[in-house]
Design an enzyme around this catalytic site. Structure first.
Site, PDB file in Angstrom:
ATOM      1  N   SER A  98      41.510   6.106 -14.652  1.00 35.05           N
ATOM      2  CA  SER A  98      40.796   4.837 -14.506  1.00 35.05           C
ATOM      3  C   SER A  98      39.415   4.927 -15.128  1.00 35.05           C
ATOM      4  O   SER A  98      39.000   5.970 -15.617  1.00 35.05           O
ATOM      5  CB  SER A  98      40.679   4.467 -13.016  1.00 35.05           C
ATOM      6  OG  SER A  98      41.941   4.425 -12.387  1.00 35.05           O
ATOM      7  N   LYS A 174      39.185  13.543 -17.325  1.00 32.54           N
ATOM      8  CA  LYS A 174      40.505  13.087 -17.758  1.00 32.54           C
ATOM      9  C   LYS A 174      40.416  12.409 -19.115  1.00 32.54           C
ATOM     10  O   LYS A 174      41.305  12.566 -19.962  1.00 32.54           O
ATOM     11  CB  LYS A 174      41.102  12.119 -16.731  1.00 32.54           C
ATOM     12  CG  LYS A 174      42.518  11.632 -17.071  1.00 32.54           C
ATOM     13  CD  LYS A 174      43.514  12.777 -17.170  1.00 32.54           C
ATOM     14  CE  LYS A 174      44.911  12.318 -17.596  1.00 32.54           C
ATOM     15  NZ  LYS A 174      45.638  11.596 -16.536  1.00 32.54           N
ATOM     16  N   LYS A 242      45.121   2.820 -22.826  1.00 34.89           N
ATOM     17  CA  LYS A 242      44.183   2.670 -21.714  1.00 34.89           C
ATOM     18  C   LYS A 242      43.265   3.886 -21.614  1.00 34.89           C
ATOM     19  O   LYS A 242      42.047   3.749 -21.462  1.00 34.89           O
ATOM     20  CB  LYS A 242      44.962   2.490 -20.414  1.00 34.89           C
ATOM     21  CG  LYS A 242      44.095   2.363 -19.171  1.00 34.89           C
ATOM     22  CD  LYS A 242      44.921   2.378 -17.894  1.00 34.89           C
ATOM     23  CE  LYS A 242      45.516   3.742 -17.649  1.00 34.89           C
ATOM     24  NZ  LYS A 242      45.908   4.009 -16.265  1.00 34.89           N
TER      25      LYS A 242
END
Length: 296
Positions: A98, A174, A242
């Site tokens: 995210s 990440k 993303k």
């Protein structure tokens, strides 16, 4: 068995969440789950079922959320059956890839809305479905020291958790991971096409090169797919879009003039636009082979 007395729950029992739940259940002897579909394997192994997110939050101290992204978690928070309607303190471990600012904004909202009852640690993972099943994931933790220590003790059942800094640090790590993975798999696909069109034995070449500087866990896990051209889905390529967008956000926030990121984003945009996004990331071989040299 785990020494932590915390009651743990899991929501998001997909390709990554389900095997992680299995490891947590085996390590702790108990687990509470909630999902849209029945989970007979986990129930047979001893997991307890919660009918609603509220019931789940009311029964656990720590909740691992392995959902695709923050919007999917947001959908489960509010309302009379939402997670926030549960009673007691709750530490939410957010395992999705995210936005780091998004994680911090959500944590602030939850802290205010719950009067400090709900806290957050971000814990994105790397290692794919194979790592989730084997319990060997790299788990990137961001959050307050005490919360991260608690998260690490619990998530050790699923791999190697490491606390990297304040809330959002896991998401930064990440993004860095996905930058390397996307660059590597694109290079592997392109190199495979070059070698194939030059008449090389692909299996012999990648077996040889895997022992040198070109070797990596990614090559080890995708070598057969690259050699055979089998890009049936495991880790779908479209998810890179993303992840690379989040990496670009971090580059902008840190005033970093990235070299590879724009190229990688363009490449994966093109790959998805070509209808290949639902294939495994090893589809980079097919993608490169299908490009028209006259238009690129």
């Amino acid at each position: 068995m785990s020494s932590s007395p915390a009651t743990v729950g899991v929501i998001g029992l997909g390709a990554m969440g389900h095997p992680m739940a299995e490891h947590l259940l085996a390590a702790r002897g108990a687990l509470v789950i909630h999902a849209r579909r029945p989970q007979p394997q986990l129930m047979a192994a001893g997991a307890s079922w919660a009918d609603t997110p509220r019931e789940l939050a009311s029964q656990v101290d720590v909740l691992l959320a392995m959902l695709p992204d923050l919007p999917q978690l947001e959908e489960l928070l509010d309302g009379e059956d939402g997670l926030l309607a549960g009673t007691g303190d709750l530490l939410i471990l957010i395992g999705s890839t995210s936005s780091a600012p998004g994680i911090r904004a959500l944590a602030d909202r939850l802290h205010t809305q719950s009067d400090g009852r709900v806290r957050v640690v971000d814990c994105p993972v790397s290692g794919g479905e194979d790592g989730a099943q084997a319990g060997t994931l790299s788990i990137m933790l961001g959050g307050a020291e005490e919360d991260a220590e608690r998260a690490a003790e619990i998530l050790t059942a699923c791999g190697r958790p490491v606390h990297l800094g304040p809330l959002g640090a896991g998401q930064v790590a990440k993004a860095c991971n996905q930058l390397v993975v996307s660059a590597t798999i694109l290079a592997l696909g392109e190199a495979t096409v070059l070698a194939e069109r030059s008449g090389l034995d692909l299996d012999a070449m990648w077996t040889l090169l895997s022992g040198g500087y070109a070797g990596s866990r990614l090559l080890d896990s995708r070598r057969e797919k690259l050699v055979t051209g089998d890009d049936s889905p495991s880790g779908m390529a479209k998810y890179m879009l993303k992840d690379l967008r989040f990496a670009a956000d971090i580059a902008e926030a840190t005033e970093t003039s990235a070299v590879l990121l724009p190229t990688l984003r363009h490449a994966f945009d093109e790959l998805v636009a070509a209808g290949l996004g639902d294939r495994d990331i090893a589809v980079t071989r097919r993608f490169v082979a299908s490009r028209d040299t006259e238009t690129h």
